[in-house]
Design a protein around this motif. Structure first.
Motif, PDB file in Angstrom:
ATOM      1  N   GLY A   1      -3.404   6.347   5.316  1.00  0.00           N
ATOM      2  CA  GLY A   1      -1.983   6.634   5.489  1.00  0.00           C
ATOM      3  C   GLY A   1      -1.328   5.888   6.631  1.00  0.00           C
ATOM      4  O   GLY A   1      -0.128   6.046   6.868  1.00  0.00           O
TER       5      GLY A   1
ATOM      6  N   TYR B   1      -5.877   3.544   1.402  1.00  0.00           N
ATOM      7  CA  TYR B   1      -4.720   4.270   1.939  1.00  0.00           C
ATOM      8  C   TYR B   1      -4.912   5.777   1.803  1.00  0.00           C
ATOM      9  O   TYR B   1      -4.481   6.555   2.645  1.00  0.00           O
ATOM     10  CB  TYR B   1      -3.460   3.823   1.189  1.00  0.00           C
ATOM     11  CG  TYR B   1      -2.169   4.329   1.770  1.00  0.00           C
ATOM     12  CD1 TYR B   1      -1.626   3.735   2.910  1.00  0.00           C
ATOM     13  CD2 TYR B   1      -1.465   5.370   1.174  1.00  0.00           C
ATOM     14  CE1 TYR B   1      -0.430   4.187   3.455  1.00  0.00           C
ATOM     15  CE2 TYR B   1      -0.267   5.829   1.704  1.00  0.00           C
ATOM     16  CZ  TYR B   1       0.252   5.234   2.847  1.00  0.00           C
ATOM     17  OH  TYR B   1       1.434   5.677   3.369  1.00  0.00           O
ATOM     18  N   ARG B   2      -5.587   6.173   0.706  1.00  0.00           N
ATOM     19  CA  ARG B   2      -5.787   7.608   0.456  1.00  0.00           C
ATOM     20  C   ARG B   2      -7.095   8.127   1.055  1.00  0.00           C
ATOM     21  O   ARG B   2      -7.445   9.295   0.870  1.00  0.00           O
ATOM     22  CB  ARG B   2      -5.765   7.881  -1.047  1.00  0.00           C
ATOM     23  CG  ARG B   2      -4.382   7.662  -1.648  1.00  0.00           C
ATOM     24  CD  ARG B   2      -4.394   7.714  -3.171  1.00  0.00           C
ATOM     25  NE  ARG B   2      -3.029   7.611  -3.693  1.00  0.00           N
ATOM     26  CZ  ARG B   2      -2.736   7.317  -4.965  1.00  0.00           C
ATOM     27  NH1 ARG B   2      -3.704   7.081  -5.829  1.00  0.00           N
ATOM     28  NH2 ARG B   2      -1.484   7.242  -5.361  1.00  0.00           N
TER      29      ARG B   2
ATOM     30  N   GLU C   1       6.227   1.283   4.249  1.00  0.00           N
ATOM     31  CA  GLU C   1       7.054   1.920   3.220  1.00  0.00           C
ATOM     32  C   GLU C   1       6.582   1.491   1.820  1.00  0.00           C
ATOM     33  O   GLU C   1       6.602   2.283   0.871  1.00  0.00           O
ATOM     34  CB  GLU C   1       8.529   1.552   3.433  1.00  0.00           C
ATOM     35  CG  GLU C   1       9.466   1.851   2.289  1.00  0.00           C
ATOM     36  CD  GLU C   1       9.485   3.326   1.840  1.00  0.00           C
ATOM     37  OE1 GLU C   1       8.983   4.196   2.589  1.00  0.00           O
ATOM     38  OE2 GLU C   1       9.977   3.583   0.714  1.00  0.00           O
TER      39      GLU C   1
ATOM     40  N   TYR D   1       3.506   0.918   0.889  1.00  0.00           N
ATOM     41  CA  TYR D   1       2.350   1.768   0.559  1.00  0.00           C
ATOM     42  C   TYR D   1       2.792   3.165   0.180  1.00  0.00           C
ATOM     43  O   TYR D   1       2.285   3.755  -0.772  1.00  0.00           O
ATOM     44  CB  TYR D   1       1.361   1.808   1.743  1.00  0.00           C
ATOM     45  CG  TYR D   1       0.415   0.630   1.760  1.00  0.00           C
ATOM     46  CD1 TYR D   1       0.827  -0.607   2.253  1.00  0.00           C
ATOM     47  CD2 TYR D   1      -0.881   0.735   1.265  1.00  0.00           C
ATOM     48  CE1 TYR D   1      -0.030  -1.705   2.259  1.00  0.00           C
ATOM     49  CE2 TYR D   1      -1.745  -0.356   1.266  1.00  0.00           C
ATOM     50  CZ  TYR D   1      -1.315  -1.569   1.770  1.00  0.00           C
ATOM     51  OH  TYR D   1      -2.158  -2.646   1.768  1.00  0.00           O
ATOM     52  N   ARG D   2       3.745   3.698   0.950  1.00  0.00           N
ATOM     53  CA  ARG D   2       4.237   5.046   0.660  1.00  0.00           C
ATOM     54  C   ARG D   2       4.824   5.124  -0.747  1.00  0.00           C
ATOM     55  O   ARG D   2       4.537   6.037  -1.505  1.00  0.00           O
ATOM     56  CB  ARG D   2       5.288   5.475   1.698  1.00  0.00           C
ATOM     57  CG  ARG D   2       4.708   6.198   2.914  1.00  0.00           C
ATOM     58  CD  ARG D   2       5.816   6.913   3.718  1.00  0.00           C
ATOM     59  NE  ARG D   2       6.848   5.987   4.201  1.00  0.00           N
ATOM     60  CZ  ARG D   2       6.760   5.286   5.328  1.00  0.00           C
ATOM     61  NH1 ARG D   2       5.682   5.405   6.110  1.00  0.00           N
ATOM     62  NH2 ARG D   2       7.724   4.463   5.691  1.00  0.00           N
TER      63      ARG D   2
ATOM     64  N   ASP E   1       2.043   5.010  -3.247  1.00  0.00           N
ATOM     65  CA  ASP E   1       1.220   6.219  -3.172  1.00  0.00           C
ATOM     66  C   ASP E   1       1.923   7.385  -3.848  1.00  0.00           C
ATOM     67  O   ASP E   1       1.296   8.188  -4.547  1.00  0.00           O
ATOM     68  CB  ASP E   1       0.945   6.545  -1.698  1.00  0.00           C
ATOM     69  CG  ASP E   1       0.129   7.820  -1.531  1.00  0.00           C
ATOM     70  OD1 ASP E   1      -0.839   7.991  -2.310  1.00  0.00           O
ATOM     71  OD2 ASP E   1       0.443   8.632  -0.643  1.00  0.00           O
ATOM     72  N   GLU E   2       3.244   7.477  -3.635  1.00  0.00           N
ATOM     73  CA  GLU E   2       4.016   8.589  -4.211  1.00  0.00           C
ATOM     74  C   GLU E   2       4.485   8.279  -5.633  1.00  0.00           C
ATOM     75  O   GLU E   2       5.256   9.019  -6.213  1.00  0.00           O
ATOM     76  CB  GLU E   2       5.220   8.890  -3.308  1.00  0.00           C
ATOM     77  CG  GLU E   2       4.783   9.418  -1.935  1.00  0.00           C
ATOM     78  CD  GLU E   2       5.897   9.326  -0.873  1.00  0.00           C
ATOM     79  OE1 GLU E   2       7.074   9.072  -1.252  1.00  0.00           O
ATOM     80  OE2 GLU E   2       5.565   9.484   0.325  1.00  0.00           O
TER      81      GLU E   2
END
Lengths: 343, 343
Positions: free
Chosen positions: A10, A45-46, A323, A325-326, A329-330
């Motif tokens: 993260g 990332y997770r 951002e 990656y976010r 990820d979402e």
């Protein structure tokens, strides 16, 4: 130079890094025109893949050759090039058989971190393919897709022996799955079933050539595929997720004698031998030998026959890598393209 | 009639059974000229497959057609025939694609127990293949081998994409493994590595075309195959055992991009997904669609080009079925041929 570095799950930072330098006479340094975030980056990332130290990220790239080692002959300074995440000599027996992702002298290009301004590419002669000229800017996303997700989806389709007249199912609606749909269409499949429950991804799948959408997953998804194929299953199934559920879904959706091409990076998968024995399907997969397909893919893009760049539904400057990656990820974005911030 | 019936692990009896009768117009009844004991019969004999009730044994057969149902047209009373352990219509989409072992109307011929005097064969038109005439007695063992072990070894070789110029390794030195060696030789392999540590089986492997013998097993066996193939592994590996060790040995002995054909009936096998992903080999296997190969195999036997019957190193009358099982269980015999006791 600046680039994206992961410090912990993260925690991706845009930070100063040393400029890469030629280390071997077979190296090239390229200035990146664009790079992006991969579904497989999300394993780090997770926190599913351990992050033990600050690690430069990114393994998909297009750019302009800035420097070459003395032994590099196939590309020259100023060329616009596309390469795979794996560096390969493209001359060993394994490469010559088309499995550059298992080259006898394999190196991981991504070790240099392609989400940055400059990248060292080992074995440049075997790894990089120059485009016919400087691409129009609207072609850059598609050429970048060729570097991994298109090449991987294409390999999945080839591994699943997609061909004219065949019914194909695709498990996974990430960029790779969507581009496997595109590959299946290009390779002449008669019917292409995309498995997806997200409207925007379904739409893109249809744009790429999907004829049917199946929203069910697991056993219900298998049952639906059987229903659509006279009880037999698809001839070719492409697996683009890498989980136990998706692998079994792929195997069970394939008719006896059919082919599964699996390209989702396997995590925690255990295949039951007896089921595999009685399924009587062909299995082929692994890290895609993207290099095998690059000349053909570049040509199709150059002639504007395919537009795989459509998988990029968000573009951000490299400085906003966190951002990017976010958003992936979402699942707010299918795939994020990153461009250098400029001077 | 009389036949072999298993009552419990280790307990095979030659006993009176009811004569089989035509049940469907597509059935045929054949009088068996010869039958035999299969390596897979030993799974029951050793109690690895449960034996819950007295069960007629045997699924390999050649014989003379004694009766046909009204809908049977491809074979007639008096024909000498060979068939597979699976009855198949040979007309459905799966059969037409060459996967008769997964026919949409599949039946297990062995349910009737082929280690007996008479056998009912369902779907006779699709299942049975008549020889060009009454065979010379010395051809009978080879024709019987075609019914399963030759057809299965052949399928293993085809599934492993054996072909001219290729290096082939065979894991398993039972009848199927040995006949996979023969198949590899017939299909033009350049080099055939048989994995065996039994002198008599090594000799037969050499007779069938093996160019190299590897005695090591497991990781040591894999290392030896790598050593013999310039560090790469074999192009084609045929797995003819069915255990976790043999499957991993086969996968690890195969070069990237190479092919594993697995025909050993899987018992307790779990394939690690990540290893499979990075191995990047083709996997294909399962119960052999023997019917696909029968016309070709019968022709090669009829022309005396191959002598697969050599795997039978012991012949016993059907009344000594119990001793036949013991001899195979104790590996005193590679494969036992059973003949009717006569009036």
């Amino acid at each position: 130079m600046y680039g994206a570095v992961i410090h912990a799950p993260g925690d991706v930072r845009y930070e100063h890094r040393e400029d890469p330098r030629l280390q071997q006479p077979t190296d090239a340094i390229i200035r990146l025109t664009a790079s992006c975030v991969c579904g497989s980056d999300l394993w780090d990332y997770r926190g599913i893949n351990p992050v033990t130290q600050p690690t430069p990220m990114g393994h998909e790239y297009v750019g302009i050759v800035e420097q070459v080692g003395a032994a590099v002959h196939n590309v020259k300074v100023g060329d616009f090039v596309v390469g795979s995440f794996f560096a390969s000599d493209n001359t060993c027996e394994i490469c010559q058989a088309g499995y550059q992702s298992r080259c006898m002298h394999l190196e991981f290009v991504g070790a240099g971190g392609a989400q940055s301004e400059l990248l060292r590419v080992p074995l440049a002669d075997g790894t990089l393919v120059a485009t016919p000229g400087m691409p129009d800017p609207d072609l850059v996303p598609s050429l970048l897709a060729a570097s991994d997700v298109l090449g991987t989806g294409w390999f999945g389709a080839v591994a699943a022996e997609v061909g004219p007249g065949k019914t194909v199912a695709v498990v996974g609606d990430g960029a790779v799955g969507l581009l496997a749909v595109l590959a299946a269409e290009q390779l002449g499949a008669k019917r292409i079933i995309a498995m997806s429950r997200h409207a925007s991804r379904q739409n893109l799948a249809r744009e790429f050539g999907a004829t049917d959408i199946v929203e069910e997953r697991g056993d219900a998804g298998v049952a639906r595929i059987k229903e659509l194929t006279g009880g037999l299953g698809a001839h070719s199934v492409i697996e683009a997720v890498g989980t136990q559920e998706s692998m079994l879904q792929a195997i069970r959706s394939t008719r006896p004698g059919g082919h599964v091409g699996f390209v989702g990076v396997a995590h925690g998968v255990e295949l039951p031998g007896e089921e595999l024995f009685y399924a009587e399907v062909h299995l082929m997969g692994g890290p895609a030998p993207v290099r095998r397909f690059l000349p053909d893919l570049i040509e199709r893009i150059w002639r504007r026959e395919i537009d795989p760049g459509k998988v990029f539904d968000l573009t951000l400057p490299l400085s906003q890598a966190a951002e990017a990656y976010r958003a992936m990820d979402e699942r707010r974005a299918i795939k994020v393209l990153l461009t250098p911030d400029g001077p």
